[in-house]
Design a protein around this motif. Structure first.
Motif, short mmCIF file in Angstrom:
data_model
loop_
_atom_site.label_atom_id
_atom_site.label_comp_id
_atom_site.label_asym_id
_atom_site.label_seq_id
_atom_site.Cartn_x
_atom_site.Cartn_y
_atom_site.Cartn_z
N GLU A 187 0.84 -1.21 0.00
CA GLU A 187 0.00 0.00 0.00
C GLU A 187 0.87 1.26 0.00
O GLU A 187 0.62 2.20 -0.75
N LYS A 188 1.90 1.20 0.82
CA LYS A 188 2.79 2.37 0.91
C LYS A 188 3.44 2.64 -0.44
O LYS A 188 3.44 3.77 -0.95
N LYS A 191 0.82 3.89 -3.00
CA LYS A 191 0.37 5.27 -2.75
C LYS A 191 1.43 6.25 -3.23
O LYS A 191 1.13 7.24 -3.90
N GLU A 192 2.68 5.95 -2.90
CA GLU A 192 3.76 6.83 -3.32
C GLU A 192 3.92 6.81 -4.84
O GLU A 192 4.18 7.84 -5.46
N ALA A 195 1.21 8.84 -6.52
CA ALA A 195 1.41 10.28 -6.36
C ALA A 195 2.42 10.84 -7.35
O ALA A 195 2.39 12.01 -7.70
N LYS A 215 -3.20 3.15 -9.14
CA LYS A 215 -4.46 3.24 -8.39
C LYS A 215 -5.29 1.97 -8.56
O LYS A 215 -5.89 1.47 -7.60
N LEU A 218 -3.68 -0.64 -6.55
CA LEU A 218 -3.90 -0.37 -5.13
C LEU A 218 -5.32 -0.77 -4.74
O LEU A 218 -5.56 -1.35 -3.69
N TYR A 222 -6.42 -3.28 -1.86
CA TYR A 222 -7.39 -2.96 -0.80
C TYR A 222 -8.52 -3.98 -0.79
O TYR A 222 -8.92 -4.47 0.25
N GLU A 234 -9.95 4.86 -4.95
CA GLU A 234 -8.91 4.76 -5.99
C GLU A 234 -9.54 4.55 -7.36
O GLU A 234 -9.15 5.17 -8.35
#
Lengths: 522, 1000
Positions: A187-188, A191-192, A195, A215, A218, A222, A234
Motif C-alpha cells: 500500500e505504501k 500510494k507513493e 502520487a 491506483k 492499489l 485494498y 482509488e
C-alpha cells in the motif's frame, strides 16, 4: 669466485625486477561495469528502471507459469499435462514443495524483480537528474509500482514471505513477514507511486506504469483485504477518466491481440514482442515474447498443458446477445467441439489444423482449449515468442471491481449495475436488468453472486480468478468449495485452511534456519 | 671411410689373437634356481649369447681385460670384469621395487627412496594397457587415492579426484605437462607419456602452493635416448560398446501401461481412457547404441648422442562413439629435444593437436527410458519427419534421440599448441639457473545448426538456426629458478628458489542467425545465408598469478631426510586485500634400516616419514568477487514496441572471498621385505580444507540470478589410510607381481558458509560434524499388504496418516511419518544414506612366462549409497515412458502381491516419491582391464631388422561385480551437494582391443 658473486648479483637483480610488478595482478573486468562505477547518471537510473520491467520476461511471471497458478488452479481451468507434477500443481497435489515450475520459479522470479526494484530505490535517490528532474520522481515511482506488483503476487500465492526492501548480501537469511506486513508495504509503495507517476506517457514510453495503473492495483490490494471503501476511492479516479484516458474498446478481442495494443482499455499491460528469438537470459538478444499459448494450444500445436473447464462454455451459452447470437467472448475465450455450430461465421482453421476433422473420438473430443491470447489469427504454429501484450489490468476489470466496491460499501444493485452493463453492452449483451439474470437486481447478495459470474465471463484466463475466489471467501467455506467442486473436480482435493496458499519452497524454509516457517497444513 | 674400415680389419685380428680367451659359467637367481634366457654380452661389443635352460653359457673371444654384462628382464643387471678368468658363475638379484627410481617432485627430482611425502608414480607401460583415448581415463586404478571417473563420451576427458573432495570448487588437480601448467584434456595424446607422478600431500605439492589443493599431476613426456635412431610404431584397434538398460519391449510395455491406466481409472485419478497403442516395437537402444571402432596409431622416431637427443612423434586417434551422434578424431604431433654444451643445457617439449568432436545434443540414457517402444523412429506426419508419439497413441514428452542428433548438428574443432622451452646454466658446481617458458594456445571453433523440425511431441516451432563460436585462449608461463645441490661428506643439500608468473587470456566471439534457406535437401548453414535475427556476443576472460617459491632438502647419511618449502602466491581473482597467501610445508623421514643397530635381516628397507603443510586454491571465476552491472538487458516500450536497454546487477557476489586453504598432515612408512619381494607403504592422512570456494545456493529472497555466488562455503576434513602392498616373485620362467592399493576415506563437515550449521539441497543435508551431502529424503517401510496394516497406519495419538492427502490402499508404499503429524510431507525427511565410499581399492596383477605377459587390473569402491534416478524413471508409472523389465518375483503388486514393488497407478505419484526406495548400495568391484601379450624373441626378429615386436589383446570393463541396478556404479556427479545422485550419468563403455608395438 668473483664470477660467482657477479652472476649471483645479476640473477638477484633479474628476480627482483620480476617481483616489483605486482600490479600485473590488477586486471579489470573488460566485459561489464561494476556496481561501484554504475548508478551515477540519469541514464543509469532510467536503464535501471527499464531492467525492472525486463524481469516481466521470465518464466515465473505472466509470460509462462503464473497463469497455471491463477487460471488453471482456479475453477476456470485445469491441466491435462502428461507432465505429472505440472498437472498435480494445479490440483492441490503438492508432494515436492521444491517443484521448480510449480513453486520455486515464482518465488525466484518475483524476488529477482524485487531485487532490481530495490537497486533503483536504493541508488537512484542519490543520482542528480540533469535534464528532467521530474523524471527522477517518476522513475522511483515506477520501481515502487513494480515492487508492489511483485509483493502482491507473493501474498496472493503464499500469504507470507521475506520482506526485502533493499539489496541484501548473499548470506541473507529469510525472515518472515506476515501478509498484513507485506500488504502494508504494498500500500505504501503504491500510494507513493500513484502520487508521482504521470497519468499517461508519450508514445515512445507507452507501457510504463501510470498513475491509473498504480491506483487500479492499489484498489485490488485494498479489495483483497476487504478495504472496499479505500478501493472505491482509488477506482473512482479511473472512472472519472473514462472517455479521456480510459474506456472500453469496441472490438472485444483487441484486448488479446498484438493489433491494437496499449489502447484505451489498457490500464497496465506487459509489452511483449517477437523481435528477439533468444532465451530468457539477460542479454541483448533475450526473448521478450509471450509464451503462454505454446502451453495452452492443443496437442500438435502446443503442449496442451492447460485447458478450460466445460462449465464456462455452458455458462456463456445461457444467454444470447440482443441480436440472438452467442456471446462472442465465448468464441474468443474457449475452443470447444461445437464452436462452429454456435458461431457459424467462426474460422474452422485453428493454426494449421482444420478443426472440422480434429474432434474425433480419439482426437480432441471433450476438450475445451483456452483460446484467449492465441496467435492463430496471424500464424500457423505456436512458439515462445508471441507478440501479444498481456493485459494485467484493463478497464473492464476496473468497472467490475468498482461495481463490487459499491455493493460491498453498502451500495445498491441499481447503483452498481451501470458499470456491469458497460461491460455487457460492449459485447452486445442486454443490460443485466433485461437479461435472464435480472433476479440479480433483487438483493446485494444476489447481485454479488451474479457479479462473480460476470467477472469470469469477461476476465477468464486473465490471471485474476484465484485472487477473486480468495477475496469472495469461496476457498474458506465448505459451501464455497462445494460450488467450485461442481465446476472443477480438482477441488475434491482441496483442504480448507490449507490449499488457499501454496507451500513455501522447502529449500527456502530449510535454509532460513527457522526464520521462515511453512504454511499451515504442509 | 674406406681407410677407416681397412684400419679396423688390420687391428682387430691382432687384438683377438693376442688377448682373447673363452668364458663359461652359470647364472642363477638368489635362491639358486638356474636362469635361462639371460643375455650375456661383452661390454661395448656385439659379442654375446643367451643362457640355456640350465642357466649355462659359453662365450668365446672374450678379452681378458673385458667386462661381461649379464642382463635379464626383471633382474638387476650386473657387470663383472673378466680379469683373465675362464669361468664365471653369477647370481642375479631381482630388481628392487623401484627404490632407486627418480621421482619428479616439481622443479626438481628426488630418489624415490628419499621421498618424505606422498607421491604415486604411474608408468606408461601400465597406462597403455587401457584403450582409453585420454590421459585421465588411462590413469584409472593406477595410483592410490586417485579416483578417476570416465565420462563415457567420445571426446571428453575423465574426471580426477585425489584423496576425496579436497575442495568443492574446481576439483580437478593441477596438471604440469613437461613444466607447463596446463590441463591435458582430450587433446593430449597419452601415448606421448613417459611417466606420471602424482603429488598427493601438502609437503610434495606445496611447491605448487596455491593451485595444489586438489593434488598435482606431473606429466613427463618421452624423450630420445642416446643411441641410433629408434622407430617405434604402436597400433591399437578396439571395439567399444555401452551397457544397456533391461527395457521392456512393446508387448510388456503395453501390458504394464494398460495396467497402470486401469488402476488410475479405478482410483478415479484418471478420468479418460487407456492409450490406443500403436503397433510399433522400436528398440531405442538398438537404434542409438552402436559398437564403436576406436583406432589409435602412434609413430615415434627418437635417438641422440651425449650432446643432443630428440624424439618426434605423431599420433592419430579416432573414436566413432558408442552413441549415435557422438564421435571424436585427434591428430597429434610432438617434438621433444634437448642439447648440451659445457655448462649450458637447453631443450623444448611441444605438441600440436587437431581435434574434431561431434558432441551429443541429448542424453540418450534418459531418452531410452522416456521413449516408448510403440513410437516409430520416423514419422512423416511430423514436422521434420521424426516420430515422437501422439496425444492419443503414445503420449510422452520424451525426446527422440535420433531426431535430435539429426536435426541439431554440432561440431567442435580445436587446434592446440602447447610447449615449454627451457635453458639451464650451471653457474658453478652445484648451482644451476633455469629459465622455463611455457605456452598453451587453443583455437576453438564451434559450429551448431538446427534445421526445422521437432523431436518431442507438441514442441514449440523453431526457425532454422546457425551459430558459430570462436574462442582463442592464450595461457603463458615464465619461470626463473635457481637450483643448488651439493654433497658435503655425509651431508647432502638441495636448495631451490624461484619466481613464476602465469597469465591466462581467453576471448570468445559468437554469431548466430535464424531462417536459413535450403538448397535441395540441405540447408545453407554459413551465417551470411541466415535471413533474420542476427545476434552476436563477445567476451574476454583474463587472470594472472605471481608466485615466489623456495625449497630446501637436507639429508644426512641417507638416514635422516628433511625438507621444507615456502611459497607465496598472489592471484588476480581475489580482491587486492585478500590476494596474497603463504603456503609453507615441512617434512621429514628416517630410514631406520640404514642404522647400524638395525639388525632385522628380513627387512631390506624401512623408512618412516611424516609431513605437514598448507595448500590453497582460488580457481574461481575471474572476477567472482566483483559485483557487476549487466547493461545488455532489454525491455519493450512504446507504440512501436521497440527494444530499449536496461541495466542492473543480476548476480550477487561475495566481495570478501578469501583463499581456500587445505592443511594436511601425513604419517607413513615405506618398507621392503624378503629380498625386496614384498613392498609395503602405509600412510595416515588428515586434510582439513578451510573456506572451500564453491557456489553455494542462497535464499531465493535475495533475488540472485545467474547461479549460486561463489562463497567460502564450507570447511571439511578428510581422513583416511592409504596402503600399497606389492608382492613380486618368480618361479622358474614364471614371474609375477601383485599390487593392492586401498584408500579409506572419512569426510566430515567442520563449518558451512554464511555461518550456517546445516545446509540443505532438495535431497541432501549437510551438517557440521557429519559427512557432506548426506541423503535426506522420505524413509519407507515396505508396502501395505493387509487391511490391518493400513488400519494401523496412524500417528501415536491415533490420527490416520495420509499420503498426498489420501489414505493408502493395499499395495501402496508405507512412508514413515517422522514428525508424527498424520501427513506425509517434506517434514518427514530423514537422513537415509551416505554418498561417500568408505574405501576405494584396486588390484593389479602382472605376470610373464617366457615371451608371454599378462596383466589384469581391478578396482572398486565400497560402502557408498547411490540415488538411482534411472531406476526411479524406469519404474515411474504415473506418466508415460518406457519401463525397466520386471524380473520374476518383482512384478508390481497388482500382478504379484508378494513382491516388494508397489501398486502401479497412472497419473498418481503416491508410490513414486523421492525416498530411500531409490537408494542403492553403490559398492562394486570391477575388472577394469586385462591384457595378454606376446613378445617375439630377439633371435627370430634379428633377420627382419625389427628390434622388438609385441602383440597383445586386452579388454576393458568386462566384469563388474555389483548389486547396483543402474547402468554403472562408477559414475560422475560433479555437483558435490548431490554427490551420490546418478542422474542418467553416462556409463563407462566396455571394450575389447588388439594392439601391436613395434620398434625398429
Amino acid at each position: 669466485m668473483k664470477n660467482i658473486k657477479y652472476t649471483s648479483i645479476l640473477l638477484l637483480l633479474i628476480l627482483l625486477g620480476y617481483s616489483c610488478n605486482q600490479d600485473l595482478l590488477d586486471i579489470d573486468n573488460p566485459n561489464e561495469a561494476t556496481t561501484e562505477s554504475f548508478w551515477k547518471t540519469q541514464d543509469d537510473a532510467i536503464a535501471g528502471v527499464n531492467a525492472c520491467y525486463s524481469q516481466l520476461y521470465k518464466e515465473g511471471t505472466w509470460m509462462r507459469w503464473l497463469s497455471f497458478r491463477y487460471d488453471l488452479t482456479s475453477d476456470e481451468g485445469w491441466s491435462s499435462s502428461p507432465w505429472n507434477e505440472l498437472a498435480n500443481w494445479v490440483k492441490f497435489q503438492y508432494a515436492n514443495y521444491n517443484f521448480y515450475e510449480g513453486n520455486n520459479v515464482h518465488m525466484e522470479h518475483f524476488y529477482r524483480g524485487i531485487f532490481r526494484c530495490n537497486q533503483v530505490l536504493k541508488y537512484v535517490p542519490e543520482i542528480e537528474f540533469t535534464t528532467n528532474t521530474a523524471r527522477k520522481e517518476s522513475a522511483l515511482a515506477e520501481a515502487k509500482f513494480l515492487r508492489a506488483l511483485w509483493y502482491f503476487q507473493v501474498v496472493l500465492l503464499w500469504e507470507k514471505g521475506s520482506l526485502v526492501l533493499e539489496p541484501v548480501e548473499a548470506g541473507y537469511t529469510p525472515v518472515q513477514a506476515t501478509d498484513v506486513q507485506i500488504y502494508a508495504q504494498i500500500e505504501k509503495d503504491l500510494k507513493e507511486a500513484a502520487a508521482a507517476l504521470p497519468e499517461s506517457w508519450d508514445a515512445a514510453n507507452k507501457g510504463r506504469a501510470t498513475m491509473g495503473a498504480a491506483k487500479a492495483l492499489l484498489a485490488k490490494v485494498y479489495m483483497q483485504q476487504n478495504k472496499y471503501d479505500l478501493a472505491k476511492t482509488e477506482l473512482q479516479w479511473l472512472i472519472s477518466k473514462e472517455g479521456t484516458i480510459y474506456g472500453l474498446v469496441d472490438n472485444w478481442v483487441d484486448n488479446f491481440t498484438h493489433l491494437n495494443e496499449n489502447n484505451i482499455e489498457s490500464v497496465f499491460e506487459i509489452q511483449f514482442n517477437d523481435a528477439n528469438k533468444g532465451g530468457t537470459g539477460n542479454n541483448a538478444s533475450m526473448a521478450t515474447g509471450f509464451q503462454r499459448t505454446q502451453f495452452y494450444a492443443p496437442g500438435g500445436i502446443g503442449w496442451g498443458d492447460g485447458k478450460a473447464r466445460q462449465w464456462l462454455v455452458d455458462e456463456y451459452k445461457k444467454e444470447k446477445r440482443v441480436d440472438g447470437k452467442n456471446d462472442i467472448r465465448l468464441y474468443h475465450s474457449i475452443l470447444y467441439e461445437q464452436y462452429l455450430e454456435d458461431f457459424p461465421d467462426g474460422d474452422p482453421m485453428y493454426y494449421y489444423i482444420d478443426t472440422r476433422t480434429a474432434w474425433g473420438p480419439r482426437g480432441w473430443r471433450g476438450s475445451c482449449f483456452i483460446r484467449k491470447y492465441n496467435t492463430s489469427y496471424f500464424r500457423q504454429r505456436e512458439d515462445y515468442f508471441a507478440p501479444n501484450n498481456y493485459r494485467v489490468i484493463r478497464y473492464a476489470d476496473v468497472l467490475l471491481n468498482y461495481a463490487e466496491c459499491i455493493i460491498k460499501t453498502g451500495g445498491t444493485p441499481a447503483e452498481a449495475v451501470q458499470y456491469v452493463n458497460k461491460v455487457r453492452e460492449r459485447v452486445k449483451l442486454s443490460k443485466l436488468e433485461d437479461s435472464p439474470f435480472k433476479d440479480a437486481m433483487n438483493s446485494p447478495e444476489a447481485f454479488m453472486k451474479r457479479l462473480q459470474m460476470e467477472r469470469t465471463l469477461e476476465l477468464c484466463f486473465e490471471g485474476w480468478r484465484w485472487a477473486d475466489l480468495k477475496r469472495w471467501g469461496l476457498l474458506d467455506t465448505q459451501a464455497g468449495i462445494d460450488e467450485l467442486k461442481s465446476r472443477d473436480a480438482d477441488f475434491n482435493n482441496f483442504v480448507i485452511g490449507k490449499h488457499k496458499r501454496l507451500p513455501i519452497p522447502q529449500i527456502e524454509i530449510d535454509n532460513s534456519v527457522g526464520g521462515l516457517t511453512q504454511n499451515p497444513g504442509y | 671411410m674406406k681407410k677407416f674400415l681397412f684400419l679396423m680389419l688390420i687391428v682387430i685380428p691382432f687384438w683377438g689373437i693376442a688377448q682373447n680367451t673363452s668364458l663359461s659359467g652359470k647364472v642363477t637367481d638368489t635362491r639358486n634356481n638356474p636362469l635361462p634366457g639371460v643375455t650375456v654380452m661383452v661390454k661395448g661389443t656385439q659379442n654375446g649369447t643367451v643362457t640355456n635352460n640350465e642357466g649355462s653359457f659359453m662365450l668365446t673371444n672374450v678379452p681378458a681385460n673385458g667386462t661381461i654384462v649379464f642382463s635379464f628382464v626383471g633382474m638387476k643387471s650386473q657387470e663383472i670384469p673378466v680379469q683373465g678368468r675362464t669361468s664365471l658363475d653369477v647370481i642375479l638379484a631381482e630388481e628392487s621395487i623401484g627404490l632407486d627410481e627418480v621421482v619428479a617432485i616439481g622443479y626438481g627430482t628426488v630418489k624415490k627412496s628419499d621421498l618424505t611425502g606422498a607421491v604415486s608414480v604411474v608408468k606408461s607401460d601400465d597406462m597403455k594397457k587401457s584403450n582409453a583415448g585420454t590421459i585421465g581415463t588411462q590413469l584409472q586404478g593406477l595410483a592410490t587415492g586417485v579416483n578417476v571417473r570416465s565420462t563415457g563420451r567420445a571426446g571428453s576427458d575423465a574426471f580426477i579426484e585425489i584423496r576425496g573432495v579436497g575442495t568443492l570448487s574446481n576439483r580437478t588437480p593441477l596438471w604440469i605437462i613437461d613444466g607447463m601448467i596446463s590441463t591435458p584434456g582430450a587433446e593430449f595424446n597419452p601415448a606421448d607419456v613417459e611417466s606420471i607422478q602424482i603429488l598427493k600431500d601438502a609437503s610434495t605439492a606445496a611447491i605448487y602452493g596455491s593451485r595444489a589443493a586438489n593434488g598435482v599431476i606431473i606429466v613427463t613426456t618421452k624423450s630420445g635416448k642416446e643411441g641410433p635412431m629408434k622407430v617405434s610404431l604402436n597400433v591399437k584397434e578396439s571395439w567399444e560398446w555401452s551397457p544397456r538398460y533391461p527395457l521392456m519391449g512393446a508387448e510388456d510395455y503395453k501390458f504394464y501401461n494398460d495396467l497402470a491406466y486401469e488402476e488410475g481409472i479405478k482410483d478415479g485419478v484418471w478420468t479418460s481412457s487407456k492409450q490406443d497403442h500403436w503397433n510399433n516395437d522400436t528398440d531405442w537402444q538398438d537404434e542409438v547404441l552402436q559398437t564403436a571402432l576406436v583406432q589409435d596409431y602412434n609413430l615415434s622416431l627418437s635417438g641422440g648422442s651425449k650432446e643432443a637427443k630428440y624424439l618426434i612423434g605423431a599420433g592419430y586417434h579416432n573414436n566413432k562413439g558408442v552413441v549415435y551422434g557422438n564421435s571424436f578424431d585427434r591428430f597429434s604431433f610432438r617434438i621433444n629435444s634437448e642439447g648440451k654444451r659445457g655448462r649450458l643445457k637447453f631443450g623444448e617439449n611441444m605438441f600440436f593437436t587437431y581435434t574434431d568432436t561431434d558432441p551429443l545434443q541429448t542424453n540418450p540414457y534418459n531418452d531410452f527410458l522416456r521413449m516408448m517402444p510403440t513410437i516409430p523412429v520416423y514419422d512423416n506426419n511430423n514436422l521434420g519427419g521424426y516420430g515422437y508419439g501422439s496425444e492419443q497413441n503414445a503420449r510422452t514428452f520424451g525426446t527422440n534421440p535420433i531426431a535430435r542428433e539429426d536435426l541439431e548438428y554440432q561440431n567442435i574443432i580445436q587446434h592446440r599448441f602447447n610447449g615449454t622451452f627451457w635453458a639451464e646454466l650451471e653457474l658453478f658446481k652445484g648451482l644451476t639457473y633455469k629459465l622455463n617458458a611455457g605456452v598453451d594456445y587453443f583455437w576453438y571453433e564451434r559450429n551448431w545448426f538446427r534445421g526445422v523440425g521437432n523431436w518431442t511431441l507438441n514442441q514449440e516451432y523453431r526457425d532454422s538456426e546457425s551459430q558459430k563460436q570462436m574462442v582463442h585462449t592464450y595461457n603463458r608461463l615464465v619461470e626463473n629458478t635457481l637450483n643448488f645441490s651439493r654433497d658435503f661428506g655425509k651431508h647432502h643439500i638441495d636448495a631451490f628458489g624461484g619466481i613464476t608468473y602465469q597469465t591466462f587470456i581467453s576471448e570468445s566471439l559468437y554469431g548466430a542467425r535464424l531462417k536459413f534457406p535450403k538448397v535441395g535437401d540441405d540447408y545453407l548453414t554459413v551465417l551470411d545465408a541466415g535471413q533474420a535475427n542476427q545476434t552476436n556476443s563477445n567476451n574476454i576472460a583474463e587472470n594472472a598469478l605471481i608466485s615466489y617459491l623456495g625449497r630446501a632438502n637436507y639429508s644426512y647419511d641417507n638416514k635422516y631426510l628433511f625438507s621444507a618449502t615456502l611459497r607465496r602466491d598472489g592471484t588476480s581473482r581475489l580482491s587486492t586485500k585478500n590476494r596474497w597467501q603463504n603456503f609453507p610445508s615441512v617434512s621429514g623421514a628416517w630410514r631406520i634400516s640404514n642404522e647400524s643397530f638395525f639388525g632385522v635381516n628380513w627387512i631390506d628397507d624401512l623408512k618412516i616419514r611424516g609431513n605437514w603443510g598448507i595448500l590453497g586454491i582460488a580457481d574461481i571465476g575471474n572476477w567472482a568477487y566483483l559485483g557487476t552491472i549487466n547493461q545488455t538487458i532489454v525491455t519493450v516500450f512504446g507504440a512501436s514496441q521497440a527494444l530499449q536497454s536496461g541495466a542492473t546487477q543480476v548476480r550477487i557476489v561475495n566481495s570478501d572471498l578469501r583463499w581456500e586453504t587445505k592443511e594436511t598432515y601425513n604419517i607413513g612408512f615405506d618398507a621392503a621385505f624378503l629380498d625386496q619381494r614384498l613392498g609395503v607403504s602405509m600412510e595416515y592422512y588428515n586434510a582439513t580444507s578451510k573456506d572451500v570456494l564453491t557456489g553455494m545456493p542462497i535464499a531465493l529472497a535475495t533475488g540472485n540470478e545467474g547461479g549460486a555466488p561463489v562463497a567460502n562455503a564450507a570447511s571439511l576434513k578428510n581422513t583416511g589410510i592409504e596402503g600399497t602392498f606389492t608382492w613380486r616373485d618368480a618361479v622358474n620362467d614364471f614371474k609375477y607381481s601383485v599390487t593392492a592399493n586401498f584408500t579409506t576415506l572419512k569426510n566430515e563437515v567442520l563449518e558451512l558458509g554464511y555461518g550456517k550449521d546445516v545446509y540443505y539441497t532438495g535431497t541432501t543435508k549437510s551438517m557440521v560434524g557429519q559427512p557432506l551431502s548426506m541423503f535426506y529424503m522420505l524413509k519407507t517401510d515396505d508396502l501395505f499388504r493387509t487391511q490391518a496394516e493400513i488400519d494401523n497406519y496412524v500417528t501415536s495419538n491415533g490420527t490416520p496418516i495420509t499420503i498426498n492427502g489420501k489414505r493408502p490402499k493395499l499395495g501402496d508404499v508405507r512412508y514413515i511419518d517422522t514428525d508424527d503429524n498424520g501427513q506425509i510431507t517434506q517434514n518427514d525427511r530423514q537422513i537415509v544414506g551416505n554418498p561417500w565410499p568408505g574405501m576405494q581399492m584396486s588390484l593389479l596383477f602382472n605376470a610373464s612366462w617366457k615371451n608371454f605377459d599378462a596383466s589384469m587390473m581391478w578396482n572398486g569402491q565400497f560402502g557408498n549409497d547411490v540415488y538411482n534416478v534411472a531406476y526411479w524413471q524406469g519404474r515411474y508409472f504415473a506418466d508415460n515412458s518406457n519401463y525397466l523389465e520386471f524380473e520374476a518375483g518383482e512384478e508390481p503388486y497388482q500382478v504379484n502381491p508378494n513382491s516388494s514393488f508397489p501398486r502401479i497407478i497412472y497419473n498418481d505419484t503416491r508410490n513414486t516419491q523421492t525416498s530411500d526406495r531409490y537408494l542403492e548400495s553403490g559398492s562394486y568391484l570391477r575388472m577394469k582391464n586385462f591384457q595378454i601379450g606376446y613378445t617375439f624373441p630377439a633371435e627370430t626378429l634379428k633377420k627382419t631388422g625389427i628390434e622388438a615386436l609385441r602383440l597383445y589383446i586386452s579388454g576393458n570393463n568386462l566384469i563388474t561385480l555389483t548389486q547396483y541396478k543402474g547402468l554403472d556404479p562408477d559414475f560422475i556427479n560433479t555437483d558435490v551437494w548431490n554427490r551420490g545422485t546418478d542422474s542418467f550419468a553416462f556409463p563407462n563403455t566396455r571394450s575389447f582391443m588388439a594392439g601391436l608395438d613395434i620398434t625398429f
